[in-house]
Design a protein around this motif. Structure first.
Motif, PDB file in Angstrom:
ATOM      1  N   THR A 168      11.458  46.147 -15.318  1.00 58.22           N
ATOM      2  CA  THR A 168      11.199  45.352 -14.095  1.00 58.22           C
ATOM      3  C   THR A 168       9.907  44.771 -14.596  1.00 58.22           C
ATOM      4  OG1 THR A 168      10.261  47.246 -13.251  1.00 58.22           O
ATOM      5  CG2 THR A 168      12.549  46.755 -12.589  1.00 58.22           C
ATOM      6  N   MET A 169       9.500  43.477 -14.030  1.00 53.52           N
ATOM      7  CA  MET A 169       8.444  42.685 -14.640  1.00 53.52           C
ATOM      8  C   MET A 169       7.800  42.646 -13.092  1.00 53.52           C
ATOM      9  SD  MET A 169       8.807  43.008 -17.611  1.00 53.52           S
ATOM     10  CE  MET A 169       7.261  42.106 -18.230  1.00 53.52           C
ATOM     11  N   SER A 170       6.391  41.838 -13.337  1.00 56.31           N
ATOM     12  CA  SER A 170       5.355  41.803 -12.362  1.00 56.31           C
ATOM     13  C   SER A 170       5.830  40.179 -11.731  1.00 56.31           C
ATOM     14  CB  SER A 170       4.089  41.609 -12.832  1.00 56.31           C
ATOM     15  OG  SER A 170       3.812  40.508 -13.696  1.00 56.31           O
ATOM     16  N   GLY A 171       6.409  39.291 -12.373  1.00 57.26           N
ATOM     17  CA  GLY A 171       6.958  38.126 -11.915  1.00 57.26           C
ATOM     18  C   GLY A 171       5.892  36.876 -12.199  1.00 57.26           C
ATOM     19  N   GLN A 172       5.049  37.250 -13.237  1.00 63.47           N
ATOM     20  CA  GLN A 172       3.859  36.449 -13.668  1.00 63.47           C
ATOM     21  C   GLN A 172       4.467  35.178 -14.421  1.00 63.47           C
ATOM     22  OE1 GLN A 172       0.652  38.433 -15.457  1.00 63.47           O
ATOM     23  NE2 GLN A 172       2.012  38.704 -17.357  1.00 63.47           N
ATOM     24  N   GLY A 173       4.038  34.084 -14.224  1.00 66.01           N
ATOM     25  CA  GLY A 173       4.394  32.788 -14.970  1.00 66.01           C
ATOM     26  C   GLY A 173       5.895  32.526 -14.880  1.00 66.01           C
ATOM     27  N   SER A 174       6.372  32.425 -16.156  1.00 64.02           N
ATOM     28  CA  SER A 174       7.978  31.974 -16.347  1.00 64.02           C
ATOM     29  C   SER A 174       8.811  33.174 -16.796  1.00 64.02           C
ATOM     30  CB  SER A 174       8.175  30.883 -17.188  1.00 64.02           C
ATOM     31  OG  SER A 174       7.772  31.422 -18.654  1.00 64.02           O
ATOM     32  N   ASP A 216       8.799  49.943 -13.946  1.00 63.62           N
ATOM     33  CA  ASP A 216       7.374  50.125 -14.224  1.00 63.62           C
ATOM     34  C   ASP A 216       6.422  50.055 -13.010  1.00 63.62           C
ATOM     35  OD1 ASP A 216       4.451  48.794 -14.686  1.00 63.62           O
ATOM     36  OD2 ASP A 216       5.320  49.106 -16.886  1.00 63.62           O
ATOM     37  N   THR A 217       5.643  51.116 -12.835  1.00 60.72           N
ATOM     38  CA  THR A 217       4.924  51.225 -11.236  1.00 60.72           C
ATOM     39  C   THR A 217       3.849  49.798 -11.195  1.00 60.72           C
ATOM     40  OG1 THR A 217       3.369  52.573 -12.603  1.00 60.72           O
ATOM     41  CG2 THR A 217       5.419  53.575 -11.282  1.00 60.72           C
ATOM     42  N   CYS A 218       3.177  49.508 -12.191  1.00 57.12           N
ATOM     43  CA  CYS A 218       2.377  48.360 -12.170  1.00 57.12           C
ATOM     44  C   CYS A 218       3.128  47.097 -12.024  1.00 57.12           C
ATOM     45  CB  CYS A 218       1.488  48.226 -13.451  1.00 57.12           C
ATOM     46  SG  CYS A 218       0.301  46.945 -13.484  1.00 57.12           S
ATOM     47  N   HIS A 219       4.173  46.923 -12.729  1.00 62.40           N
ATOM     48  CA  HIS A 219       4.828  45.682 -12.477  1.00 62.40           C
ATOM     49  C   HIS A 219       5.662  45.531 -11.221  1.00 62.40           C
ATOM     50  CE1 HIS A 219       5.660  45.592 -17.140  1.00 62.40           C
ATOM     51  NE2 HIS A 219       4.443  45.410 -16.865  1.00 62.40           N
ATOM     52  N   LEU A 220       5.977  46.478 -10.658  1.00 67.97           N
ATOM     53  CA  LEU A 220       6.820  46.645  -9.292  1.00 67.97           C
ATOM     54  C   LEU A 220       5.599  46.474  -8.166  1.00 67.97           C
ATOM     55  CD1 LEU A 220       9.160  49.525  -9.876  1.00 67.97           C
ATOM     56  CD2 LEU A 220       9.907  47.052  -9.355  1.00 67.97           C
ATOM     57  N   PHE A 221       4.715  46.996  -8.549  1.00 70.89           N
ATOM     58  CA  PHE A 221       3.389  46.743  -7.353  1.00 70.89           C
ATOM     59  C   PHE A 221       2.929  45.466  -7.362  1.00 70.89           C
ATOM     60  CE2 PHE A 221      -1.131  47.562  -6.271  1.00 70.89           C
ATOM     61  CZ  PHE A 221      -0.816  47.917  -5.192  1.00 70.89           C
ATOM     62  N   ALA A 222       2.916  44.779  -8.506  1.00 73.07           N
ATOM     63  CA  ALA A 222       2.597  43.568  -8.573  1.00 73.07           C
ATOM     64  C   ALA A 222       3.231  42.595  -8.152  1.00 73.07           C
ATOM     65  CB  ALA A 222       2.130  43.134  -9.961  1.00 73.07           C
ATOM     66  N   ALA A 223       4.856  42.812  -8.231  1.00 73.85           N
ATOM     67  CA  ALA A 223       5.945  42.004  -7.700  1.00 73.85           C
ATOM     68  C   ALA A 223       6.013  42.256  -6.083  1.00 73.85           C
ATOM     69  CB  ALA A 223       7.168  42.354  -8.222  1.00 73.85           C
TER      70      ALA A 223
END
Length: 299
Positions: free
Chosen positions: A157-163, A190-197
């Protein structure tokens, strides 16, 4: 569905960290013992995507024995960050496809439970084209995942930044659906990525929403591992910057909510927090275990 890790047998936390295998897999197992880890994540090659280091039969045998002695209950490889399975550039795309196959073969050779990869970045144009490229890159390795002793392949799971693709659970679902829902392809949180998302770990209702969304989007049985990292940036920022445990925006409250949720607590947890040296992970692991014990005692 065959699962490499049985959550019902979890008991105490299964928690580890990302360690180098440059000096050999047995040496990495020794470091895991030093920092109090019972799980381990590693790069199958140089993180910039260079050639794999040769692992001899003797090293493999010693590693398998040392892993047992060290009590490592889960081992996972991280495909290098330079791999972009969604790249529109032919050279980069072919490199990604080759590394994916080679690293999955390495995982099988050393008996790793899983390999995790970032889904990729479409860079420009239509995001749907990037998703199709990811599917086309993974399809050829599906037979490898069906072989005895094969690892799981996990999409992060990613943060959704950029493309980048993977900032929304629906994007991961589209990949799995396009692959025909193969039995050994799943998801690493990923806790950081999900939080950022946009999933706020500090709110118990948001944690419940995440678990429900995962169950609906991909099926909980496909959620196989969890990167535990605090975040330097606020919830919904779509910025991916890890912070040490309890020192970022997620904080003690957010990780307490995670540990209170039985499904999340049962997952193998791998730390990727910023450190000066690998032995620094001992304090990070201790922080997480101490918090878990405090919650169990009713703190």
């Amino acid at each position: 569905m065959d699962m490499p890790f049985d959550p019902s047998q979890a008991g105490s936390l299964v928690v580890g960290c990302h360690l180098s295998v440059a000096k050999g897999f047995p040496a990495a197992a020794g470091v895991a013992v030093q920092v109090g880890a019972n799980a381990l994540q590693f790069f199958p090659r140089n993180p910039r995507g260079g050639a794999q280091r040769q692992v001899s039969e003797a090293e493999r045998a010693q590693w398998l024995e040392r892993r047992e002695e060290a009590g490592l209950r889960y081992t996972i490889a991280h495909i290098p960050y330079t791999v972009n399975l969604a790249s529109p550039k032919p050279a980069a795309y072919e490199f990604a496809r080759r590394v994916l196959r080679e690293d999955l073969e390495r995982c099988r050779w050393v008996g790793a439970d899983a390999a995790v990869t970032h889904p990729g970045s479409y860079v420009e144009g239509d995001p749907a084209d990037g998703t199709r490229r990811i599917i086309a890159a993974i399809e050829p390795v599906l037979p490898l995942l069906e072989e005895p002793g094969a690892p799981w392949l996990l999409l992060e799971t990613m943060s959704g930044q950029g493309s980048e693709i993977g900032g929304r659970l629906e994007e991961l679902r589209a990949i799995l659906e396009g692959l025909g829902w193969p039995p050994r392809v799943g998801v690493c949180l990923d806790t950081c990525h999900l939080f950022a998302a946009g999933y706020d770990w500090r709110d118990p209702a948001q944690v419940d929403r995440l678990v429900e969304d995962l169950d609906r989007a991909v099926g909980w049985e496909r959620v196989q591992a969890l990167h535990v990292n605090d975040s330097k940036f606020p919830c919904g920022s779509r910025r991916d910057r890890h912070e040490k445990m309890g020192q970022g925006e997620i904080g003690r409250r957010g990780f307490a909510n995670l540990l209170r949720h039985p499904r999340l607590r049962a997952l193998p947890m791998l730390l990727e927090t910023p450190i000066d040296g690998e032995l620094d992970y001992a304090a990070e692991i201790r922080w997480l275990r101490d918090l878990d014990r405090e919650l169990a005692a009713g703190a």
